[in-house]
Design a protein around this motif. Structure first.
Motif, PDB file in Angstrom:
ATOM      1  N   MET A 196      35.056  38.181  35.602  1.00 69.01           N
ATOM      2  CA  MET A 196      36.470  38.040  35.271  1.00 69.01           C
ATOM      3  C   MET A 196      36.767  38.823  33.980  1.00 69.01           C
ATOM      4  SD  MET A 196      37.898  35.767  37.477  1.00 69.01           S
ATOM      5  CE  MET A 196      39.161  34.749  36.774  1.00 69.01           C
ATOM      6  N   ILE A 197      37.912  39.506  34.011  1.00 73.17           N
ATOM      7  CA  ILE A 197      38.307  40.242  32.822  1.00 73.17           C
ATOM      8  C   ILE A 197      39.598  39.657  32.259  1.00 73.17           C
ATOM      9  CG2 ILE A 197      37.173  42.401  33.451  1.00 73.17           C
ATOM     10  CD1 ILE A 197      39.847  43.469  34.424  1.00 73.17           C
ATOM     11  N   LYS A 198      39.744  39.806  30.952  1.00 69.57           N
ATOM     12  CA  LYS A 198      40.950  39.322  30.278  1.00 69.57           C
ATOM     13  C   LYS A 198      41.801  40.537  29.936  1.00 69.57           C
ATOM     14  CE  LYS A 198      42.584  36.894  26.243  1.00 69.57           C
ATOM     15  NZ  LYS A 198      42.282  36.506  24.875  1.00 69.57           N
ATOM     16  N   ARG A 207      44.822  37.603  44.833  1.00 69.98           N
ATOM     17  CA  ARG A 207      43.849  38.700  44.677  1.00 69.98           C
ATOM     18  C   ARG A 207      43.541  38.929  43.205  1.00 69.98           C
ATOM     19  NH1 ARG A 207      39.730  40.254  45.350  1.00 69.98           N
ATOM     20  NH2 ARG A 207      39.084  42.407  45.411  1.00 69.98           N
ATOM     21  N   LEU A 208      44.589  39.048  42.386  1.00 70.00           N
ATOM     22  CA  LEU A 208      44.374  39.321  40.961  1.00 70.00           C
ATOM     23  C   LEU A 208      43.725  38.147  40.244  1.00 70.00           C
ATOM     24  CD1 LEU A 208      47.446  41.309  39.635  1.00 70.00           C
ATOM     25  CD2 LEU A 208      45.194  42.125  40.249  1.00 70.00           C
ATOM     26  N   SER A 209      44.096  36.939  40.622  1.00 66.62           N
ATOM     27  CA  SER A 209      43.552  35.753  39.956  1.00 66.62           C
ATOM     28  C   SER A 209      42.054  35.600  40.181  1.00 66.62           C
ATOM     29  CB  SER A 209      44.291  34.499  40.416  1.00 66.62           C
ATOM     30  OG  SER A 209      45.648  34.569  40.019  1.00 66.62           O
ATOM     31  N   SER A 210      41.520  36.285  41.176  1.00 63.61           N
ATOM     32  CA  SER A 210      40.061  36.249  41.397  1.00 63.61           C
ATOM     33  C   SER A 210      39.339  37.269  40.517  1.00 63.61           C
ATOM     34  CB  SER A 210      39.743  36.516  42.876  1.00 63.61           C
ATOM     35  OG  SER A 210      40.008  37.869  43.207  1.00 63.61           O
ATOM     36  N   ILE A 211      40.106  38.105  39.808  1.00 62.62           N
ATOM     37  CA  ILE A 211      39.520  39.177  39.001  1.00 62.62           C
ATOM     38  C   ILE A 211      39.848  39.023  37.517  1.00 62.62           C
ATOM     39  CG2 ILE A 211      39.542  41.691  38.611  1.00 62.62           C
ATOM     40  CD1 ILE A 211      40.385  41.957  41.571  1.00 62.62           C
ATOM     41  N   ILE A 212      41.084  38.573  37.209  1.00 62.69           N
ATOM     42  CA  ILE A 212      41.521  38.499  35.813  1.00 62.69           C
ATOM     43  C   ILE A 212      41.815  37.055  35.393  1.00 62.69           C
ATOM     44  CG2 ILE A 212      42.500  40.827  35.925  1.00 62.69           C
ATOM     45  CD1 ILE A 212      45.292  39.537  35.985  1.00 62.69           C
TER      46      ILE A 212
END
Length: 195
Positions: free
Chosen positions: A1-3, A18-23
């Protein structure tokens, strides 16, 4: 996960998933064209845009461009950062048929593609700023702005770079700086000259 340094606006709930699984940053949906119809949603995004910077990540199609323009129009002078996903042919897993134009939307983007997009744009909260390599003066000197055939050249170059070809000059500039390296841009531009 990136901030990320700022919150992100996307079109729909599947883009948000989709984005919530990455950021780890907040992700808000416009509910597609709901931003045009829902007064409370319009007020919310106006306030959000004016409270600080907002990343706008919509699909690279006509609908996505309309939503970007709407967000800018409800908060004139606000600092928005437009990110453009690459144009990749395909279909999202949950859909039976591809989109009208046949390209993947935000929800269909690979994690690696999205991560690279945020990183290249200097939006990952790591203290590094990425300076754009392309500006309006360079666009003009290359004949991509200010000439009678500039719009057509930008469209052909966009296709070579794999970005949405119906962008305004400003959006083209933002998109290229966010999606391409200077080397990729130069190679694609040189290829335009070949017969």
């Amino acid at each position: 996960m990136i901030k990320l340094k700022y919150p992100v606006a996307v079109e729909g709930k599947y883009d948000k998933i989709r984005l919530s699984s990455i950021i780890t940053s907040p992700v808000f949906t416009t509910d597609g064209f709901g931003i045009f119809k829902d007064e409370s949603k319009t007020r919310f995004f106006s306030k959000l845009c004016n409270s600080g910077k907002l990343i706008i990540l919509t699909d690279s199609d006509r609908g996505g461009e309309l939503i970007r323009k709407r967000l800018k129009s409800i908060a004139p002078g606000a600092q928005t950062i437009n990110l453009y996903i690459p144009r990749i042919k395909g279909k999202e897993k949950r859909k039976k048929t591809p989109s009208k134009q046949g390209y993947l939307g935000v929800e269909g983007m690979d994690e690696k593609v999205l991560t690279e997009l945020f990183t290249r744009a200097g939006l990952v909260d790591d203290g590094c700023e990425r300076k754009p390599f392309l500006d309006r003066a360079r666009l003009y000197s290359l004949g991509l702005m200010g000439k009678s055939d500039s719009s057509e050249k930008r469209k052909r170059l966009s296709l070579k770079l794999g970005i949405y070809e119906e962008l305004s000059t400003s959006s083209f500039l933002e998109s290229v700086n966010l999606l391409c390296s200077e080397e990729e841009f130069t190679l694609a531009y040189e290829a335009l000259k070949e017969p």
